[in-house]
Structures are given as C-alpha cells and as structure tokens.
Scaffold this active site. Structure first.
Site, PDB file in Angstrom:
ATOM      1  N   GLY A  47       0.849  -1.188   0.000  1.00  0.00           N
ATOM      2  CA  GLY A  47       0.000   0.000   0.000  1.00  0.00           C
ATOM      3  C   GLY A  47       0.882   1.233   0.000  1.00  0.00           C
ATOM      4  CD  GLN A  52       3.410   5.875   2.702  1.00  0.00           C
ATOM      5  OE1 GLN A  52       2.473   5.264   2.210  1.00  0.00           O
ATOM      6  NE2 GLN A  52       4.394   5.276   3.350  1.00  0.00           N
ATOM      7  CB  CYS A  99       5.298   2.590   7.823  1.00  0.00           C
ATOM      8  SG  CYS A  99       4.832   4.102   6.959  1.00  0.00           S
ATOM      9  CG  LEU A 100       6.686   1.345   1.805  1.00  0.00           C
ATOM     10  CD1 LEU A 100       6.031   1.552   0.451  1.00  0.00           C
ATOM     11  CD2 LEU A 100       7.865   0.385   1.684  1.00  0.00           C
ATOM     12  CG  HIS A 141      -0.226   1.349   7.346  1.00  0.00           C
ATOM     13  ND1 HIS A 141       0.720   1.023   8.288  1.00  0.00           N
ATOM     14  CD2 HIS A 141       0.388   2.180   6.479  1.00  0.00           C
ATOM     15  CE1 HIS A 141       1.851   1.644   7.997  1.00  0.00           C
ATOM     16  NE2 HIS A 141       1.684   2.357   6.898  1.00  0.00           N
ATOM     17  CD  GLU A 142      -1.026   2.440   2.810  1.00  0.00           C
ATOM     18  OE1 GLU A 142      -0.697   3.622   2.609  1.00  0.00           O
ATOM     19  OE2 GLU A 142      -0.211   1.557   3.114  1.00  0.00           O
ATOM     20  CG  HIS A 145       0.199   6.870   5.478  1.00  0.00           C
ATOM     21  ND1 HIS A 145       1.316   7.478   6.015  1.00  0.00           N
ATOM     22  CD2 HIS A 145       0.535   5.572   5.304  1.00  0.00           C
ATOM     23  CE1 HIS A 145       2.271   6.578   6.154  1.00  0.00           C
ATOM     24  NE2 HIS A 145       1.830   5.406   5.742  1.00  0.00           N
TER      25      HIS A 145
HETATM   26 ZN    ZN Z   1       2.898   3.674   5.885  1.00  0.00          ZN
END
Ligand code: ZN
Length: 188
Positions: A47, A52, A99-100, A141-142, A145
C-alpha cells in the site's frame, strides 16, 4: 511516462498533516496514481498513500493477494468503517506492521479485524470493499496516512519508546528525508 517517486520519511510535514480531498480527477491525478503504483511496486509495498510521495491529497493505492482474490486499486477520497478494536496485546509474530516512511522497521500493532472501505476509483466510480485480516490492516494503515497518522503514533508504550530511539538514531523525525525505491534500503 510512469516514474518512481522518492518516498518521504517520518518527520516530513506532509506525513503529519491531514491530506485534502480530491476535487476533480484531472490528468495530473491520473499521473500521480500511475506513479504511486510504480513506486509501491518498486519499494516493494502492499500500500502507498499520496503523502508518502509528498502530495497531501486523499489518495492511496493497494495491492494485496489473500490467496483467493487479488485486490489492487486506488482509493480516492476514501471512507473507512471499522469493527471494534480488541484491547488485547498484539501478537509479536502475526500482528506486526511496517511502513515505507519508516523504512526497515516493524512493530506489533493491533488493528480492527474488519474494515469497510468506500472510495472512488480513477473512473470516478464509487466502490466498496469489505476487508478482513491483512487487507483490513492495509486499509487502516493507508487511511491513517491521509489523516497525518503513522503507525508509530499508535504503538503501545514499550514499542513507541523503542521506535522513538530508532527514529532519532537514524536522523529522522525532521523534515527533508526521503529514499528512492530500487536504489536505497534494499529490502532484506
Ligand atoms: Zn505507511
């Protein structure tokens, strides 16, 4: 042309600010979404939210195969309805999240088991997915964000303390850090 975009790292203000609604699906939005898919794939991730890649708009993309169904799509102006969150301690093996925007780290975190997503796709159509398990986790999670919340903000105290130390030691938690999928942080 589709481009991999750099991924912002915790501390970048766009990650900690509520993203705004998409008013019209323009060519620029289509390009952004195409780049987000490319960036998610390269990372690799399941995701990715627009903040991000430095864009404060309410869009995320997801790509998840639960063994039965392949879920891949873009969620524009999403809404999320959750089942009740258990107050149990998260399982340190099966309920671990990453998380990226905090690359290379993973911590246990409890999420709701069921998440009903309502969102718009690039064609401007509203759709629904009733997600369970990992897909429900990805959506939560997304969606977080888009409200300026990272999973780091939700960790239980001992994990949050450890996370804080890591962020500090990496020199993150301040504006200006990003990484380039395919070049930096080669996944273990
Ligand atoms: Zn994330």
């Amino acid at each position: 042309m589709v481009t991999i975009r750099p991924i912002t790292i915790t501390g970048e203000p766009v990650l900690h600010t509520r993203a705004i609604e998409v008013a019209v699906i323009t060519e620029e939005i289509r390009q952004l979404v195409a780049d987000m898919y490319e960036t998610m794939e390269a990372a690799p991730g399941v995701g990715l939210a627009a903040p991000q890649v430095g864009i404060g708009l309410r869009i995320f993309v997801f790509d998840w195969d639960d063994g039965d169904t392949h879920y891949r799509g873009e969620a524009i102006n999403p809404e999320l309805e959750l089942s009740e969150l258990s107050e149990e301690w998260p399982d340190e093996d099966s309920e671990v999240e990453g998380c990226l925007s905090i690359p290379g780290e993973r911590f246990p975190l409890k999420r709701a088991n069921v998440a009903l997503l309502r969102a718009t796709n690039l064609k401007g159509e509203r759709y629904e997915i009733n997600a369970t398990g990992w897909l429900a986790r990805i959506f939560q999670h997304e969606f977080d964000h888009l409200n300026g919340t990272l999973y780091a903000d939700r960790l239980l105290k001992p994990y949050a303390r450890e996370m804080k130390k890591i962020i500090k030691s990496e020199g993150w938690g301040v504006p200006g850090n990003s990484w380039m999928p395919g070049k930096d942080f080669l996944e273990p």
